[in-house]
Design a protein around this motif. Structure first.
Motif, mmCIF file in Angstrom:
data_model
loop_
_atom_site.group_PDB
_atom_site.id
_atom_site.type_symbol
_atom_site.label_atom_id
_atom_site.label_comp_id
_atom_site.label_asym_id
_atom_site.label_seq_id
_atom_site.Cartn_x
_atom_site.Cartn_y
_atom_site.Cartn_z
ATOM 1 N N GLN A 219 44.124 12.229 41.034
ATOM 2 C CA GLN A 219 44.901 11.850 39.705
ATOM 3 C C GLN A 219 44.900 10.465 39.815
ATOM 4 O O GLN A 219 45.867 9.862 40.740
ATOM 5 N N ALA A 220 44.886 9.778 38.736
ATOM 6 C CA ALA A 220 44.849 8.359 38.459
ATOM 7 C C ALA A 220 46.190 7.991 37.962
ATOM 8 O O ALA A 220 46.902 6.640 38.683
ATOM 9 N N THR A 221 46.975 8.709 37.131
ATOM 10 C CA THR A 221 48.323 8.354 36.822
ATOM 11 C C THR A 221 49.175 8.694 37.835
ATOM 12 O O THR A 221 49.082 10.147 38.054
ATOM 13 N N GLU A 222 49.980 7.831 38.109
ATOM 14 C CA GLU A 222 51.031 8.340 39.274
ATOM 15 C C GLU A 222 51.958 9.091 38.921
ATOM 16 O O GLU A 222 52.504 10.007 39.617
ATOM 17 N N SER A 223 52.390 9.012 37.714
ATOM 18 C CA SER A 223 53.476 9.924 37.128
ATOM 19 C C SER A 223 53.063 11.221 36.915
ATOM 20 O O SER A 223 53.979 12.274 37.489
ATOM 21 N N LYS A 224 51.956 11.408 36.514
ATOM 22 C CA LYS A 224 51.423 13.043 36.466
ATOM 23 C C LYS A 224 51.074 13.314 37.745
ATOM 24 O O LYS A 224 51.363 14.686 38.110
ATOM 25 N N ARG A 225 50.879 12.590 38.760
ATOM 26 C CA ARG A 225 50.520 13.086 40.184
ATOM 27 C C ARG A 225 51.657 13.416 40.814
ATOM 28 O O ARG A 225 51.764 14.515 41.432
ATOM 29 N N ILE A 226 52.906 12.749 40.507
ATOM 30 C CA ILE A 226 54.133 13.044 41.412
ATOM 31 C C ILE A 226 54.575 14.267 40.615
ATOM 32 O O ILE A 226 55.340 15.391 41.251
ATOM 33 N N ASP A 227 54.483 14.517 39.269
ATOM 34 C CA ASP A 227 54.870 15.766 38.284
ATOM 35 C C ASP A 227 54.166 16.957 39.223
ATOM 36 O O ASP A 227 54.665 17.955 39.399
ATOM 37 N N ILE A 228 52.831 16.909 39.189
ATOM 38 C CA ILE A 228 52.114 17.803 39.664
ATOM 39 C C ILE A 228 52.595 18.204 41.221
ATOM 40 O O ILE A 228 52.448 19.430 41.641
ATOM 41 N N ALA A 229 52.451 17.420 41.984
ATOM 42 C CA ALA A 229 52.847 17.416 43.476
ATOM 43 C C ALA A 229 54.188 18.255 43.580
ATOM 44 O O ALA A 229 54.264 18.847 44.356
ATOM 45 N N THR A 230 55.123 17.666 42.754
ATOM 46 C CA THR A 230 56.570 18.246 42.878
ATOM 47 C C THR A 230 56.462 19.833 42.582
ATOM 48 O O THR A 230 57.055 20.634 43.388
ATOM 49 N N GLN A 231 55.921 20.073 41.547
ATOM 50 C CA GLN A 231 55.691 21.586 41.080
ATOM 51 C C GLN A 231 54.833 22.564 42.200
ATOM 52 O O GLN A 231 55.072 23.515 42.418
ATOM 53 N N LEU A 232 53.911 21.794 42.700
ATOM 54 C CA LEU A 232 52.932 22.358 43.706
ATOM 55 C C LEU A 232 53.760 22.623 44.875
ATOM 56 O O LEU A 232 53.615 23.642 45.642
#
Length: 1177
Positions: free
Chosen positions: A1061-1074
């Protein structure tokens, strides 16, 4: 008389004869003959002090005309001294045998004395001392044949040696085996003889305590009493049990039982006891257990006697010394009664003299009976009507004469009886109306002294307390009360605890009628201490008696006599006694002076409520306080009652809180109603406390206190409605004549107690029915003009409550539920007309759900407050007619539409759905509301409807989900808006979590798979977020197959895709939920294949993201990965060990088969079975 009346061959075990023997011992001590001492203490023929006391002084055929016959006693003592001087004592014989070391002869002599019942202490002490038989070092075994040793005592083997363990070659090597064997046999026989003597001594010492008839009597009168088993009883029962086992072929059990009781010989009954008859076997005892056993007097043959020539002269003095301590206790007990009687005797002496003239006149009116030898008949006794004087004469065993009779006159017994004419009309006539019956005198020439001595053989005793009571027959009620007052303190301790309540009527009647305050106080003290820990039924009996006592004696004596007993036990260590005090305060409240009722009793209960630690005591205190509130009439105590109510409401015990709602609050409300404070003081005080609580709880509301105050308000609704209808303009039109229709069963909520039943409050159901008819008519047609009590509810109470509701936190499920239940009870109690015309308009005015305000938030901030769910669930659900349901559906649809279109928070709508969804009755109604949202033209409303499905699915039937929920969700997914589709994901997840129907699960699985695999959703960040969040929530509770085949693989894919994932904000959101999802799933059982292929790879991908985005999460992920790898390794090791264990089990099965086959070839012989386990030689 004591010596002359004791028969050594009459071994009666009756209790009366045992008491008589004790009395005889007392008489002997008082006899002048006892003063004549026998031989001096240094006489070698005098027995020791602890010798068995002889049972006979002279021949058993001797008779004595009086227990105080001095000459006969002196003659007996002289004869005993003469016998002692001419005959050798058995003690001297025993001493000589021991001194000359004739040990076996002494043993035989001791055994014969034991069999005859005359144990000699010298022999008993000698043979019971093991030190007399220990082996002396250096003594050749040959010496033991002569019974001599260097130190004198007989040598023996060690006490723990046995015949088969003796070392016969330890003394010499000269080959004298015959002598050694003889010594060993003698040692064994001597040891067995000693053990037999010890057993006989133990058994014979049980003779005094194993009084068979006395124990049978005690058992019949006290069946509940279980005394510990005595040694003699244990040996007898062991013998009978062993006999039963042998007779019924339980031989192995008999052998085991015999081994466990190796100190007893089961072959010989005499081992149990020489003087004990053998009872029937166990079977016969069982068959006869319901019938009385024969008396031992009829079945026991006694062959134990005492030779008069063997008795010594100083026995009487020794016997008197032994009984001196017992006599002292009896004398001290009687001294108090004697002093009282002496005082009464002195006080009545004058009265007796006054009656002498009347006695003489009565003598002249009665014809004298025939008499001889110039003996004059006794003047008939006339008893003055005093409470403590006897009304008749009884035989005087002491030979005392009346003061007015000459010493030479005889004393024929006389008895006074009531005159028949007075008896029929006056059953309690005084002694003045009693006639005198003179008994016929014998035409004999007996001297008065001989006649009196002859009568003394009628064994009667008035010297003891009980004897004095028996000889004093009461002649009126007062005498009976005095007698009961004296006797009850001695009776109560001897009655079984389980039966002592039978004494309550007797104690109360005596305490009620007794003239002496001190005795009454003692009796009431006995009543409250009658039972150590009284149960419910026993406490009820005591309380019933206390109420009866209070009704009889009046408030003054209740205050002076009963209340002090309660005060004494207010801090008793047993909660049952404190419970009795708490209940007694309430039961006695109606019978106390009003000043005491509102001061002392109220203070006692307040102290117990604040200090007592037992829940049941505080519960009883609350109920008693309620009774006090029902009888109190001091307005100044209102504030104290209010504080007591608040204190009880805050009690941690549910029992106490339940009692305060069921009993105290209704009683307190009734008092405040009479004071006119219900609407002006009590309810406003509670509302003020709720408002203060809301102001203080802006950062955190104390929900417990809010529940406490609100529940009190809810309990005040029935009294409030009673005030409204009893102070209405139509009360003067109430007519109870004619046909009054019954009240509908569902008209009022079910009351928590009879005190909350409005029919009970107003007086009767007929009165309530008539008032309700006029109440509904007044509301519907005539209005509320002049109805102050109702106008207060409409204009002050309802607005204040609605204002409070708007200030509570809508997210607090507890507060919403409490206020909903309050409004529901309020509306159901005041009726449908009142709800429709007074309550609903006020809510609707505040909520303002008109069409022009749908798209505007201005002025509609109230829609986000708790007012919405409370109005929906507390007011609109009161009645379940079609119009009511339509109104509720329309309200919820309008709220959902308004909040959705105005982008307002949905908390109030969610609270409404959660509260209504808890009741399955409203599931269809809620689905109707949601379907309205599903087909709404606005996507915002459809999104709201999709999110509401998740809240009502739990608890809904699968059929309803399949029929209405699933189609609605699929319909929403088919719409063009991605936001609506995403809103359905939580509902689909809840279905996967709660439903077990396979077809429905497959449909949901396909829909979720389309969200994850359809290319059109590939870049939908919010959809991925919602799916991961749903997987983390429902994964641990979902079906394992769904979790293994669907959830874990897709989480792995999402974690892998997030790495690129290129967008860091989306990446951190998904990682937190995972991270949250994997943390929840790590607690589930995951197979090794899934662990290796999906779970651990997904965690590694997630760790890669967290290394860059959140190092603190990376540490936790590393630990989770390490733990997963260890599980995989341990399972591999476990499988290897499992293969080894399988091989071992195969070998074990082969060995087991061989062993069982060998066992199958055996017969049931115990010897052959034992051979199997022997080691091969």
């Amino acid at each position: 008389m004591a010596a002359g009346n004791v028969n050594p061959f009459n071994l009666s075990d009756s209790e009366d004869e045992a008491e008589q023997r004790a009395e005889d011992g007392v008489h002997i001590e008082k006899s002048p003959s006892v003063g004549t001492q026998g031989p001096s203490s240094n006489n070698p023929f005098s027995p020791p002090a602890d010798a068995e006391p002889p049972a006979l002084l002279v021949s058993s055929t001797r008779t004595s005309p009086s227990v105080e016959g001095i000459s006969v006693s002196v003659a007996a003592a002289a004869m005993t001294v003469a016998l002692a001087e001419t005959r050798v004592s058995v003690d001297v014989i025993a001493a000589q045998l021991i001194r000359d070391h004739y040990i076996l002869t002494a043993l035989e002599f001791h055994t014969e004395l034991l069999e005859s019942g005359r144990e000699l202490p010298r022999l008993r002490d000698y043979f019971s001392n093991p030190g007399n038989f220990e082996r002396q070092t250096g003594t050749p075994p040959a010496c033991k044949e002569q019974g001599l040793g260097p130190g004198g005592p007989l040598n023996r083997a060690g006490s723990i040696s046995t015949l088969d363990s003796l070392d016969f070659a330890r003394y010499s090597d000269d080959g004298n085996r015959e002598s050694d064997e003889r010594v060993a046999v003698l040692e064994f026989e001597l040891r067995k003889a000693k053990e037999t003597i010890q057993a006989l001594r133990t058994n014979l010492t049980q003779a005094a305590e194993s009084d068979t008839q006395e124990r049978n009597k005690n058992y019949s009168s006290h069946p509940e009493t279980q005394e510990p088993i005595r040694p003699l009883e244990k040996r007898a029962l062991n013998f009978l049990v062993n006999e039963y086992l042998l007779k019924n072929e339980y031989k192995l059990s008999a052998i085991t039982f015999s081994d466990e009781n190796d100190d007893q010989d089961f072959e010989l009954w005499d081992d149990v006891g020489l003087n004990i008859p053998k009872p029937p076997d166990l079977l016969q005892i069982y068959r006869n257990c319901g019938s009385a056993l024969p008396s031992p007097r009829n079945t026991v043959d006694v062959a134990v006697g005492v030779e008069s020539s063997e008795l010594t002269g100083n026995y009487i003095t020794q016997k008197s010394d032994l009984l001196q301590q017992q006599q002292t206790e009896v004398v001290e007990e009687l001294e108090y009664q004697i002093s009282l009687l002496n005082e009464e005797k002195q006080s009545l002496a004058d009265y007796i003299k006054k009656l002498q003239s009347e006695i003489q006149s009565l003598r002249r009116t009665v014809s004298p009976p025939p008499h001889d030898q110039g003996s004059q008949p006794n003047p008939p006794s006339s008893t003055p009507p005093q409470p403590l004087l006897d009304n008749g004469q009884y035989l005087d065993i002491r030979g005392a004469s009346e003061p007015d009779k000459p010493p030479t006159e005889s004393t024929p017994p006389t008895q006074t009886i009531s005159n028949p004419t007075h008896t029929s009309s006056q059953p309690h006539a005084k002694l003045k109306s009693r006639g005198t019956v003179v008994f016929d005198q014998p035409n004999r020439k007996l001297s008065p002294a001989f006649q009196q001595a002859l009568l003394s053989f009628c064994k009667m005793s008035a010297d003891s307390r009980l004897g004095a009571e028996v000889s004093r027959i009461a002649d009126n009620e007062e005498s009976v009360m005095l007698m009961l007052g004296r006797c009850l303190p001695h009776i109560v301790p001897n009655v079984l605890l389980a039966k002592r309540e039978e004494l309550i009527p007797l104690i109360l009647c005596t305490a009620c009628l007794h003239p002496e305050p001190k005795e009454r106080d003692q009796l009431l003290h006995i009543l409250f201490n009658l039972i150590k820990r009284p149960d419910d039924e026993q406490r009820q009996m005591i309380l019933t008696g206390c109420v009866a006592f209070a009704r009889h004696v009046g408030p003054t004596r209740v205050e002076a006599e009963l209340l002090p007993q309660c005060w004494e036990q207010i801090n008793h260590k047993y909660p049952e006694r404190r419970l009795l005090v708490a209940e007694a305060c309430g039961a006695l409240a109606p019978y106390l002076p009003k000043e005491i009722r509102s001061s002392l009793v109220l203070s006692m209960l307040q102290q117990m409520l604040a200090e007592d630690k037992a829940d049941m005591v505080r519960e009883a205190v609350v109920k008693s306080l309620a009774i006090i509130m029902g009888y109190i009439d001091d307005p100044d105590k209102y504030s104290q009652g209010f504080e007591l109510m608040l204190l009880s409401l805050g009690d941690p015990s549910e029992r106490v809180v339940s009692a305060i709602h069921q009993v105290f609050i209704p009683a307190f409300a009734a008092w405040t109603t009479e004071l006119g404070n219900l609407q002006t003081t009590l309810i406003p005080s509670l509302l003020a406390r709720i408002e203060k609580l809301l102001k203080q709880g802006e950062h955190g509301l104390d929900e417990h206190k809010l529940h406490m105050f609100l529940s009190a308000l809810q309990s005040l609704i029935p009294p409030l409605f009673s005030v409204v209808i009893q102070n209405a303009p139509f009360t003067h039109r109430v007519n109870l004549q004619g046909d009054i229709p019954p009240i509908e069963v569902t008209r009022f909520p079910r009351p928590a107690s009879p005190l909350q039943d409005i029919a009970t409050i107003v007086g009767s159901r007929e009165t309530l029915s008539a008032l309700l008819i006029l109440y509904d008519y007044q509301l519907e047609h005539e209005g509320t003009t002049g109805w102050d009590s109702l106008l207060w509810v409409v204009n002050q109470l309802l607005p204040q409550l609605i204002d409070i509701v708007g200030r509570i936190n809508v997210a607090s499920t507890t507060c919403v539920h409490e206020f909903s239940r309050f409004f529901w009870r309020l509306c159901r109690t005041f009726g449908k007309i009142f709800t429709n015309t007074k309550v609903k308009p006020q809510f609707q005015e505040i909520l303002r759900l008109s069409e022009e305000n749908v798209d505007a938030l201005t002025g509609n901030g109230i829609l986000t407050k708790a007012t919405v769910p409370i109005y929906a669930t507390g007011v609109l659900t009161c009645y379940n007619q079609d119009e009511d349901r339509k109104l509720l559906v329309g309200f919820l649809e309008d709220v959902m539409t308004t909040l959705s279109l105005s982008h307002a928070p949905l908390d109030s709508l969610k609270a409404s759905f959660v509260e209504l969804g808890a009741n399955p009755v409203y599931h269809e109604l809620l689905l109707t509301v949601l379907w309205y949202g599903v087909v709404h033209t606005s996507a915002l409303v459809r999104c709201t409807a999709a999110r509401m499905f998740e809240l009502i699915l739990r608890g809904m039937s699968e059929a309803l989900i399949d029929r209405r929920v699933a189609p609605a969700l699929i319909t929403l997914c088919s719409g063009p808006e991605f936001s609506v589709r995403i809103s359905t994901i939580p509902a689909f997840g809840t279905i996967m979590e709660t439903v077990t129907q396979k077809e429905l699960l497959e449909r949901v699985k396909m829909q979720l798979a389309s969200f994850l695999e359809d290319p059109q959703y590939q870049d939908q960040h919010s959809l991925h977020m919602e799916i991961i969040k749903t997987f983390g929530r429902v994964g641990p509770n979902a079906e394992p197959r769904f979790r293994d085949e669907f959830v874990l693989p897709h989480l792995h894919k999402l974690a892998l895709g997030n790495n690129i994932q290129a967008t860091e904000s989306k990446r951190i959101d998904i990682a937190t939920q995972l991270f949250e999802a994997y943390s929840a799933l790590s607690c589930c059982f995951i197979s090794e294949e899934l662990m290796v292929n999906h779970f651990l790879p997904g965690l590694r991908c997630l760790r890669t993201d967290m290394e860059q985005l959140s190092p603190e999460h990376e540490v936790i992920l590393s630990s989770m990965i390490k733990e997963g790898e260890m599980k995989v390794e341990n399972r591999g090791i476990g499988q290897a060990e499992g293969s080894v264990s399988i091989a071992a089990s195969l070998v074990g099965e082969d060995a087991k088969t061989k062993f069982l086959s060998k066992m199958g070839q055996l017969t049931t012989s115990g010897a052959m079975l034992a051979n199997v386990f022997q080691r091969k030689k």
